[in-house]
Design a protein around this motif. Structure first.
Motif, short mmCIF file in Angstrom:
data_model
loop_
_atom_site.label_atom_id
_atom_site.label_comp_id
_atom_site.label_asym_id
_atom_site.label_seq_id
_atom_site.Cartn_x
_atom_site.Cartn_y
_atom_site.Cartn_z
N ARG A 138 0.86 -1.18 0.00
CA ARG A 138 0.00 0.00 0.00
C ARG A 138 0.89 1.23 0.00
N LEU A 139 0.33 2.36 -0.41
CA LEU A 139 1.08 3.60 -0.58
C LEU A 139 1.84 3.97 0.69
N GLY A 140 3.15 4.10 0.57
CA GLY A 140 3.97 4.50 1.69
C GLY A 140 4.16 3.45 2.76
N GLN A 141 3.74 2.22 2.47
CA GLN A 141 3.82 1.15 3.46
C GLN A 141 4.86 0.10 3.08
N GLY A 142 5.00 -0.89 3.95
CA GLY A 142 5.93 -1.98 3.69
C GLY A 142 5.35 -3.04 2.78
N LEU A 143 6.06 -4.14 2.67
CA LEU A 143 5.66 -5.24 1.80
C LEU A 143 4.92 -6.29 2.63
N GLU A 144 3.69 -6.56 2.24
CA GLU A 144 2.85 -7.52 2.94
C GLU A 144 2.86 -8.83 2.18
N PHE A 145 3.38 -9.89 2.79
CA PHE A 145 3.46 -11.20 2.15
C PHE A 145 2.06 -11.74 1.87
N LEU A 171 9.34 -12.66 5.27
CA LEU A 171 8.67 -11.57 5.98
C LEU A 171 9.56 -10.34 5.97
N PHE A 172 8.96 -9.20 5.64
CA PHE A 172 9.71 -7.96 5.53
C PHE A 172 9.47 -7.07 6.74
N GLY A 173 10.50 -6.32 7.10
CA GLY A 173 10.30 -5.26 8.07
C GLY A 173 9.48 -4.15 7.45
N ALA A 174 9.05 -3.20 8.27
CA ALA A 174 8.17 -2.13 7.81
C ALA A 174 8.90 -1.08 6.99
N GLY A 175 10.22 -1.13 6.98
CA GLY A 175 10.99 -0.21 6.15
C GLY A 175 11.54 0.98 6.93
#
Lengths: 113, 106
Positions: free
Chosen positions: A38-45, B95-99
């Motif tokens: 999602r915009l400005g967010q991290g990567l959701e598996f 699984l990724f961290g939030a960045g």
């Protein structure tokens, strides 16, 4: 191919419609992953395929989401009855096998209006 | 469930300074830890990775350290440059961290 290819690059759809996103992994890569960003967010598996093994579907957010992959080739991610909260960039990645770094595709930007 | 925590969420440094980003993971079975860099509007790209049998790995100005006992690993960027500005993600490996949004000010 030389890289991971995703199509379409952009998709605008009306709420309630079904969409299908496609991913062509790098030839020979047995592992394939789908992520949502999602915009400005991290990567959701979302889901992970490894060769002919049963996929890891633990990240799929609801039963409206499904994905398929035949062998070590193309994968499709299907979202049924799309909702506005499905709007995001859907990224596909592949690797030779799990435990090696991924190569990401350029993603499909999905907008649900 | 398993997760990866990443800190800080934003980091601003002056050009030439060092930057450090830290991640912790919960899955004891994890043995491969990549880092990805994502520039604005682009796809994430692998920049460095480390396996659990190694404590540190360097590649020019970037390095990664791993403490498997404490379940944390860190990315170190030295002599930062404006082109290092991006969002950095750690992973374990699915699984990724939030960045971390890194801004390098000229």
């Amino acid at each position: 191919g030389a890289g991971v290819s995703q199509s379409p690059s952009n998709k605008v759809t009306e709420k309630g419609k079904d969409v299908e996103l496609r991913c062509d992994p790098i030839s020979g890569h047995t592992a394939l992953y789908w992520y949502r960003q999602r915009l400005g967010q991290g990567l959701e598996f979302l889901i992970y395929f490894q060769g002919n093994s049963a996929p890891d579907k633990s990240g799929l957010p609801s039963d409206r989401f499904s994905a398929e992959r035949t062998g070590e080739s193309v994968s499709t991610l299907t979202i049924q009855r799309t909702q506005q909260e499905d709007s995001a960039v859907y990224l596909c990645a592949s690797s030779l096998t799990r435990g090696l770094g991924y190569t990401f595709g350029s993603g499909t930007r999905l907008t649900v209006v | 469930g398993e997760n990866v925590e990443q800190h800080p969420s934003t980091l601003s440094v002056q050009e030439g300074d060092s930057a450090v980003i830290k991640c912790t993971y919960s899955d004891s079975a994890s043995n491969y830890f990549p880092w990805y860099k994502q520039e604005l509007g682009k796809r994430p790209q692998l920049i460095i990775d480390i396996r659990s049998n190694v404590g540190e790995k360097k590649d020019q100005r970037i390095a990664v350290t791993l403490n498997k006992t404490a379940k944390h690993f860190s990315l170190h960027i030295t002599e930062t440059q404006p082109e290092d500005s991006a969002v950095y993600f750690c992973a374990d490996p699915d699984l990724f961290g939030a960045g971390t949004r890194l801004t390098v000010k000229p």
